[in-house]
Design an enzyme around this catalytic site. Structure first.
Site, mmCIF file in Angstrom:
data_model
loop_
_atom_site.group_PDB
_atom_site.id
_atom_site.type_symbol
_atom_site.label_atom_id
_atom_site.label_comp_id
_atom_site.label_asym_id
_atom_site.label_seq_id
_atom_site.Cartn_x
_atom_site.Cartn_y
_atom_site.Cartn_z
ATOM 1 N N ASN A 72 0.794 -1.306 -0.070
ATOM 2 C CA ASN A 72 0.017 -0.144 -0.005
ATOM 3 C C ASN A 72 0.790 1.338 0.019
ATOM 4 O O ASN A 72 0.662 2.057 -0.736
ATOM 5 C CB ASN A 72 -0.970 0.105 1.035
ATOM 6 C CG ASN A 72 -2.120 -1.377 1.278
ATOM 7 O OD1 ASN A 72 -1.988 -1.830 0.190
ATOM 8 N ND2 ASN A 72 -2.522 -1.416 2.351
ATOM 9 N N THR B 91 -17.002 36.569 -32.658
ATOM 10 C CA THR B 91 -17.981 36.141 -31.275
ATOM 11 C C THR B 91 -19.163 35.723 -31.630
ATOM 12 O O THR B 91 -19.773 35.899 -32.812
ATOM 13 C CB THR B 91 -18.202 37.468 -30.320
ATOM 14 O OG1 THR B 91 -19.087 38.447 -31.014
ATOM 15 C CG2 THR B 91 -16.601 38.148 -29.978
ATOM 16 N N HIS B 92 -19.612 34.602 -31.232
ATOM 17 C CA HIS B 92 -20.818 33.735 -31.530
ATOM 18 C C HIS B 92 -20.836 33.480 -32.935
ATOM 19 O O HIS B 92 -21.655 33.015 -33.519
ATOM 20 C CB HIS B 92 -22.099 34.820 -31.525
ATOM 21 C CG HIS B 92 -22.357 35.396 -30.220
ATOM 22 N ND1 HIS B 92 -22.867 34.932 -29.103
ATOM 23 C CD2 HIS B 92 -21.884 36.575 -29.834
ATOM 24 C CE1 HIS B 92 -22.891 35.876 -27.924
ATOM 25 N NE2 HIS B 92 -22.226 36.946 -28.467
ATOM 26 N N SER C 182 -9.821 10.960 -48.968
ATOM 27 C CA SER C 182 -10.779 10.279 -48.750
ATOM 28 C C SER C 182 -10.730 8.818 -49.768
ATOM 29 O O SER C 182 -10.294 9.127 -50.793
ATOM 30 C CB SER C 182 -12.134 10.865 -49.105
ATOM 31 O OG SER C 182 -13.120 10.107 -49.625
ATOM 32 N N LYS D 298 -10.674 15.264 -51.861
ATOM 33 C CA LYS D 298 -10.793 15.501 -50.406
ATOM 34 C C LYS D 298 -9.408 15.505 -49.745
ATOM 35 O O LYS D 298 -8.464 15.069 -49.970
ATOM 36 C CB LYS D 298 -11.476 14.466 -49.437
ATOM 37 C CG LYS D 298 -12.977 14.580 -50.034
ATOM 38 C CD LYS D 298 -13.833 15.588 -49.463
ATOM 39 C CE LYS D 298 -13.708 15.926 -47.925
ATOM 40 N NZ LYS D 298 -14.859 15.187 -47.404
ATOM 41 N N TYR E 90 -6.475 1.854 2.213
ATOM 42 C CA TYR E 90 -6.369 1.163 1.100
ATOM 43 C C TYR E 90 -7.657 0.234 0.590
ATOM 44 O O TYR E 90 -7.906 -0.349 1.378
ATOM 45 C CB TYR E 90 -5.057 0.540 0.719
ATOM 46 C CG TYR E 90 -4.910 -0.164 -0.624
ATOM 47 C CD1 TYR E 90 -4.173 0.590 -1.494
ATOM 48 C CD2 TYR E 90 -5.256 -1.318 -0.785
ATOM 49 C CE1 TYR E 90 -4.206 0.221 -3.016
ATOM 50 C CE2 TYR E 90 -5.163 -1.840 -2.089
ATOM 51 C CZ TYR E 90 -4.895 -1.192 -3.464
ATOM 52 O OH TYR E 90 -4.549 -1.999 -4.440
ATOM 53 N N GLN F 255 -6.605 0.402 -7.509
ATOM 54 C CA GLN F 255 -5.820 0.064 -8.733
ATOM 55 C C GLN F 255 -6.045 0.388 -9.948
ATOM 56 O O GLN F 255 -5.531 0.600 -11.036
ATOM 57 C CB GLN F 255 -5.676 -1.440 -8.726
ATOM 58 C CG GLN F 255 -4.904 -2.161 -9.630
ATOM 59 C CD GLN F 255 -4.819 -3.920 -9.462
ATOM 60 O OE1 GLN F 255 -4.008 -4.243 -8.528
ATOM 61 N NE2 GLN F 255 -5.489 -4.611 -10.215
HETATM 62 N N1 ARG Z 1 -1.547 -3.598 -7.619
HETATM 63 C C1 ARG Z 1 -1.905 -2.931 -6.417
HETATM 64 C C2 ARG Z 1 -2.399 -1.630 -6.733
HETATM 65 O O1 ARG Z 1 -2.052 -1.247 -7.829
HETATM 66 C C3 ARG Z 1 -0.806 -2.832 -5.456
HETATM 67 C C4 ARG Z 1 -1.329 -2.609 -3.932
HETATM 68 C C5 ARG Z 1 -1.959 -3.899 -3.553
HETATM 69 N N2 ARG Z 1 -2.246 -3.993 -2.186
HETATM 70 C C6 ARG Z 1 -3.084 -4.758 -1.634
HETATM 71 N N3 ARG Z 1 -3.299 -4.486 -0.376
HETATM 72 N N4 ARG Z 1 -3.684 -5.696 -2.195
HETATM 73 O O2 ARG Z 1 -3.235 -0.934 -6.151
#
Ligand code: ARG
Length: 456
Positions: free
Chosen positions: A109, A154-155, A276, A282, A316, A321
């Site tokens: 993490n 403009t516009h 084209s 084109k 986390y 991911q």
């Molecule tokens: N591949 C994971 C990601 O991209 C890495 C972290 C994974 N952590 C976990 N507690 N599974 O976030």
């Protein structure tokens, strides 16, 4: 075998494994992952968790893993779930059991949060360089057309005369703000999560300030629980890219309109035009349409990722991911687009005669109103009088300058012989020489300022 198998009696389901694995895309982070590990090994040695020899062996082994990745010789093994587990698995193969000490006090993490920040800081630098090239191309195109007068809209209705340089430079400043956004995004992501552990911090006496400094961060992150799940930096980058693309999409819209047959103000170089398969005549500005079109997916990457973040509880969560593919895609898309957009701008042919031919005297109506203001007529009245002049010319099917002075004087006694001077586009443009205005003199100052920015 996975690195976390101890608690399980059965291996993961194959389909789950495919869904869960991120190695297919996060292998891109190998350099940052390994740099982070090298610095961490040193920190563990300083904290007395590893002996100096153990740390050396680990760092050497990590050096070999880097080389394997760099020459495309790294072989994936079953159980290589992501870049972090792959590197650690290979390290242990190379250096033996001592490699298993590297992860002490660390979690994927804080590891992934560190790797991806580091990678993103570098990506911001690369994008900055690419945008600088585009900004330079805009400046040189503008410099060649500081006296070229075109209708400003403009516009989408003809409004006042401007110079082509002024039009081009407007995009320079949009990009300059994008650069500023990139810079501040990079600044705020420069807090290092390593040492946050899984969520609660680490009991080992590692020096987090040192780790942050060694990896090129400004400081360690202040709260471990925040640090492992903070992906603001990804959203910041996705936003910086989305708004930058939005600016370039507007440039594309202008180029498409101005290069259309109806306008003919600019032509794209053959190398940046497409044809084209059916219609032999084109000549399409596909690169500009792709710029405009791909802006949709870049905005989508931002809104998609914000949607991923919005309901996440503290700490986390695997949802995070999803950060990588969104940002990889946005950056890859920009890396594809920017060289082409830069070359398209750099080779743009500005058709000064076509621009001149499109100038119509209604672009001078404001100048005519200003003329009356010069004679002491309050602007609100002069606006009304010139409105009547425009209507009269339209009714008679003539241009403003073709109306006889006698007809003008029926609408206002303040019109005189000196009205002639108003019907001059170059004069109209030159009058607007306030700071930031379209006058060639003002635009020259603007360009000087822009050059100073990019040479900073
Ligand atoms: N591949 C994971 C990601 O991209 C890495 C972290 C994974 N952590 C976990 N507690 N599974 O976030």
């Amino acid at each position: 075998m996975s690195l976390w198998g101890g608690r399980f009696c059965e291996p993961s389901d194959e389909d789950l494994r495919r869904l869960n694995d991120s190695i297919d895309f996060d292998h891109i982070l190998y350099a940052e992952d390994i740099e982070g590990s090298m610095v961490y090994a040193r920190a563990l040695a300083q904290a007395g968790v590893l002996s100096a020899e153990e740390a050396e062996a680990i760092i050497e082994g990590l050096g070999q893993v880097t080389r394997e990745f760099a020459c495309d010789r790294f072989e994936l093994a079953a159980g290589d779930e992501d870049i972090h587990t792959a590197v650690e698995r290979r390290l242990i193969e190379i250096v033996g059991d001592v490699g298993g000490k590297l992860h002490t006090g660390r979690s994927r993490n804080d590891q992934v949060a560190t790797d991806f920040r580091l990678w993103t800081m570098r990506a911001a630098d690369r994008l900055h360089g690419e945008l600088r090239q585009l900004q330079a191309a805009i400046i040189s195109a503008a410099e060649s057309h500081n006296e070229t007068v075109m209708p400003g809209y403009t516009h989408m209705q003809p409004a006042q005369a401007i110079t082509a340089a002024h039009w081009l430079m407007s995009f320079f400043w949009m990009l300059e703000r994008d650069q500023e956004r990139l810079r501040t995004a990079k600044e705020s992501m420069a807090a290092c999560p390593l040492g946050s552990g899984a969520l609660a911090g680490t009991p080992f006496a590692i020096n987090r300030e040192q780790i942050a400094a060694d990896l090129g961060f400004d400081k360690p992150s202040e709260n471990s629980l925040d640090a492992v799940s903070d992906r603001d930096f990804v959203a910041d980058m996705l936003y910086a890219i989305a708004i930058c693309a939005t600016h370039l999409s507007r440039l594309a819209a202008d180029v498409l309109i101005y290069s259309s047959a109806a306008f003919g103000f600019i032509a794209l170089d053959d190398r940046y035009s497409t044809g084209s398969s059916l219609m032999p005549q084109k000549r399409n500005a596909d690169p500009m349409e792709l710029m405009r079109g791909k802006t949709g997916r870049l905005i989508g990457n931002l809104t998609g990722f914000l949607t991923t973040l919005k309901g996440l509880p503290s700490g986390y969560n695997k949802d995070l991911q999803e950060d990588k593919e969104a940002l990889f895609d946005s950056l890859e898309t920009m890396h594809q687009l920017l060289p082409v957009v830069t070359a398209t701008v750099g080779s743009l042919q500005i058709k000064a005669e076509a621009m001149a031919a499109a100038l119509t005297e209604d672009l001078l109506a404001t100048d005519l109103a200003d003329y009356l203001v010069g004679k002491g007529v309050p602007f609100r009245q002069s606006h009304h009088i010139v409105g009547q002049v425009v209507r009269l010319a339209a009714e008679r099917g003539v241009s403003l300058s073709q109306l006889p002075l006698s007809a003008l004087r029926e609408l206002s006694e303040h019109f005189g012989e000196d009205i002639e001077q108003v019907f001059d586009y170059a004069r109209s443009v030159a009058r607007r020489n306030s700071y930031g205005g379209t006058a060639p003199e003002a635009v020259r100052a603007q360009i000087a300022q822009a050059k100073a920015r990019i040479n900073q």
